[in-house]
Write a protein that holds these residues in place. Structure first.
Motif, PDB file in Angstrom:
ATOM      1  N   ALA A  95       0.835  -1.219   0.000  1.00 26.47           N
ATOM      2  CA  ALA A  95       0.000   0.000   0.000  1.00 26.47           C
ATOM      3  C   ALA A  95       0.862   1.259   0.000  1.00 26.47           C
ATOM      4  CB  ALA A  95      -0.932  -0.002   1.203  1.00 26.47           C
ATOM      5  N   GLY A  96       1.936   1.266   0.769  1.00 29.48           N
ATOM      6  CA  GLY A  96       2.820   2.430   0.809  1.00 29.48           C
ATOM      7  C   GLY A  96       3.527   2.684  -0.505  1.00 29.48           C
ATOM      8  N   LEU A  97       3.909   1.604  -1.199  1.00 32.24           N
ATOM      9  CA  LEU A  97       4.545   1.783  -2.499  1.00 32.24           C
ATOM     10  C   LEU A  97       3.550   2.353  -3.500  1.00 32.24           C
ATOM     11  CD1 LEU A  97       6.729  -1.446  -2.950  1.00 32.24           C
ATOM     12  CD2 LEU A  97       7.397   0.764  -2.038  1.00 32.24           C
ATOM     13  N   LEU A  98       2.328   1.866  -3.457  1.00 29.87           N
ATOM     14  CA  LEU A  98       1.305   2.373  -4.376  1.00 29.87           C
ATOM     15  C   LEU A  98       0.930   3.821  -4.083  1.00 29.87           C
ATOM     16  CD1 LEU A  98      -0.968  -0.773  -4.659  1.00 29.87           C
ATOM     17  CD2 LEU A  98       0.490   0.201  -6.444  1.00 29.87           C
ATOM     18  N   ARG A  99       1.038   4.230  -2.823  1.00 27.00           N
ATOM     19  CA  ARG A  99       0.720   5.613  -2.433  1.00 27.00           C
ATOM     20  C   ARG A  99       1.934   6.536  -2.505  1.00 27.00           C
ATOM     21  NH1 ARG A  99      -2.731   3.596   2.580  1.00 27.00           N
ATOM     22  NH2 ARG A  99      -4.643   3.116   1.453  1.00 27.00           N
ATOM     23  N   ARG A 100       3.048   6.030  -3.019  1.00 23.94           N
ATOM     24  CA  ARG A 100       4.271   6.816  -3.205  1.00 23.94           C
ATOM     25  C   ARG A 100       4.863   7.335  -1.892  1.00 23.94           C
ATOM     26  NH1 ARG A 100       0.662   8.393  -7.221  1.00 23.94           N
ATOM     27  NH2 ARG A 100       1.384   7.995  -9.319  1.00 23.94           N
ATOM     28  N   ARG A 101       4.779   6.579  -0.848  1.00 22.92           N
ATOM     29  CA  ARG A 101       5.335   7.000   0.444  1.00 22.92           C
ATOM     30  C   ARG A 101       6.836   6.720   0.462  1.00 22.92           C
ATOM     31  NH1 ARG A 101       0.401   5.613   3.920  1.00 22.92           N
ATOM     32  NH2 ARG A 101      -0.865   7.428   3.383  1.00 22.92           N
ATOM     33  N   MET A 102       7.606   7.780   0.571  1.00 22.52           N
ATOM     34  CA  MET A 102       9.068   7.682   0.524  1.00 22.52           C
ATOM     35  C   MET A 102       9.602   6.768   1.630  1.00 22.52           C
ATOM     36  SD  MET A 102      11.793   8.924  -1.096  1.00 22.52           S
ATOM     37  CE  MET A 102      11.745  10.619  -1.590  1.00 22.52           C
ATOM     38  N   TYR A 103       9.037   6.889   2.811  1.00 30.24           N
ATOM     39  CA  TYR A 103       9.497   6.080   3.939  1.00 30.24           C
ATOM     40  C   TYR A 103       9.336   4.592   3.635  1.00 30.24           C
ATOM     41  CZ  TYR A 103       9.943   4.360   8.701  1.00 30.24           C
ATOM     42  OH  TYR A 103      10.340   3.674   9.813  1.00 30.24           O
ATOM     43  N   THR A 104       8.260   4.224   2.964  1.00 24.02           N
ATOM     44  CA  THR A 104       8.022   2.817   2.636  1.00 24.02           C
ATOM     45  C   THR A 104       9.074   2.303   1.661  1.00 24.02           C
ATOM     46  OG1 THR A 104       5.654   3.190   2.932  1.00 24.02           O
ATOM     47  CG2 THR A 104       6.303   1.171   1.821  1.00 24.02           C
ATOM     48  N   TYR A 105       9.438   3.115   0.689  1.00 26.56           N
ATOM     49  CA  TYR A 105      10.490   2.696  -0.247  1.00 26.56           C
ATOM     50  C   TYR A 105      11.803   2.472   0.489  1.00 26.56           C
ATOM     51  CZ  TYR A 105       7.633   3.550  -4.346  1.00 26.56           C
ATOM     52  OH  TYR A 105       6.665   3.474  -5.297  1.00 26.56           O
ATOM     53  N   ARG A 106      12.075   3.309   1.465  1.00 26.24           N
ATOM     54  CA  ARG A 106      13.328   3.176   2.213  1.00 26.24           C
ATOM     55  C   ARG A 106      13.372   1.893   3.032  1.00 26.24           C
ATOM     56  NH1 ARG A 106      13.949   9.455   4.108  1.00 26.24           N
ATOM     57  NH2 ARG A 106      14.932  10.170   2.205  1.00 26.24           N
ATOM     58  N   TRP A 107      12.309   1.616   3.821  1.00 25.96           N
ATOM     59  CA  TRP A 107      12.392   0.431   4.666  1.00 25.96           C
ATOM     60  C   TRP A 107      12.165  -0.851   3.873  1.00 25.96           C
ATOM     61  CZ3 TRP A 107       8.294  -2.823   5.395  1.00 25.96           C
ATOM     62  CH2 TRP A 107       7.002  -2.312   5.324  1.00 25.96           C
ATOM     63  N   THR A 108      11.497  -0.765   2.739  1.00 23.69           N
ATOM     64  CA  THR A 108      11.358  -1.952   1.889  1.00 23.69           C
ATOM     65  C   THR A 108      12.712  -2.359   1.320  1.00 23.69           C
ATOM     66  OG1 THR A 108       9.092  -1.343   1.311  1.00 23.69           O
ATOM     67  CG2 THR A 108      10.200  -2.903  -0.139  1.00 23.69           C
ATOM     68  N   SER A 109      13.542  -1.371   1.015  1.00 20.26           N
ATOM     69  CA  SER A 109      14.875  -1.693   0.499  1.00 20.26           C
ATOM     70  C   SER A 109      15.738  -2.384   1.559  1.00 20.26           C
ATOM     71  CB  SER A 109      15.574  -0.445  -0.032  1.00 20.26           C
ATOM     72  OG  SER A 109      15.872   0.447   1.008  1.00 20.26           O
ATOM     73  N   LEU A 110      15.379  -2.232   2.823  1.00 24.49           N
ATOM     74  CA  LEU A 110      16.081  -2.960   3.891  1.00 24.49           C
ATOM     75  C   LEU A 110      15.446  -4.326   4.144  1.00 24.49           C
ATOM     76  CD1 LEU A 110      16.624  -0.028   6.404  1.00 24.49           C
ATOM     77  CD2 LEU A 110      18.277  -1.001   4.804  1.00 24.49           C
TER      78      LEU A 110
END
Length: 129
Positions: free
Chosen positions: A64-79
């Motif tokens: 959901a965070g990736l679809l909503r373009r949430r920067m924080y989600t992209y960061r922790w997903t990469s971890l």
């Protein structure tokens, strides 16, 4: 009057951001599908499926965070994705047959997801003043 060369980078940046967004979402969906199908049908540890299919649940959280373009989600997903990378490496070197091949596919998908998330964050930070 600005030439076409002056406006090209402004158009390319949003396209690149959208491309990395969809690459991340696609890789995440593919990784979720792989985790479920691997443990339930393609190469389960036990006939009838394995409880290891639950490993797909943490991957559902960032969708959901990736679809909503949430920067924080992209960061922790990469971890988060590194846990699945290491699982793929361990299973690619220790399992045999179809399971080892699926582990290699898991490694590839995690690297694509990491690269897409990292590039997405980098492009968005570069774009902001």
């Amino acid at each position: 009057m600005p030439s076409q060369m002056d406006t090209a980078p402004a158009v390319a940046a949003p396209l690149a951001v959208e491309a990395t967004r969809w690459a991340a979402v696609g890789a995440l969906l593919a990784l979720i599908t792989l985790c479920l199908a691997w443990e339930l049908w393609w190469a389960p540890l036990r006939p009838g499926g394995s409880w290891l299919a639950l490993k797909a649940l943490p991957l559902c959280l960032p969708l959901a965070g990736l679809l909503r373009r949430r920067m924080y989600t992209y960061r922790w997903t990469s971890l988060l994705v590194w846990l699945y990378f290491f699982e793929g490496v361990v299973r690619a070197t220790s399992d045999r047959g179809a399971s080892a091949q699926l582990a290699v596919l898991e490694i590839v998908l995690t690297l694509v997801l990491f690269a897409a998330c990292a590039l997405h964050v980098r492009l968005r930070l570069k774009k902001s003043p």
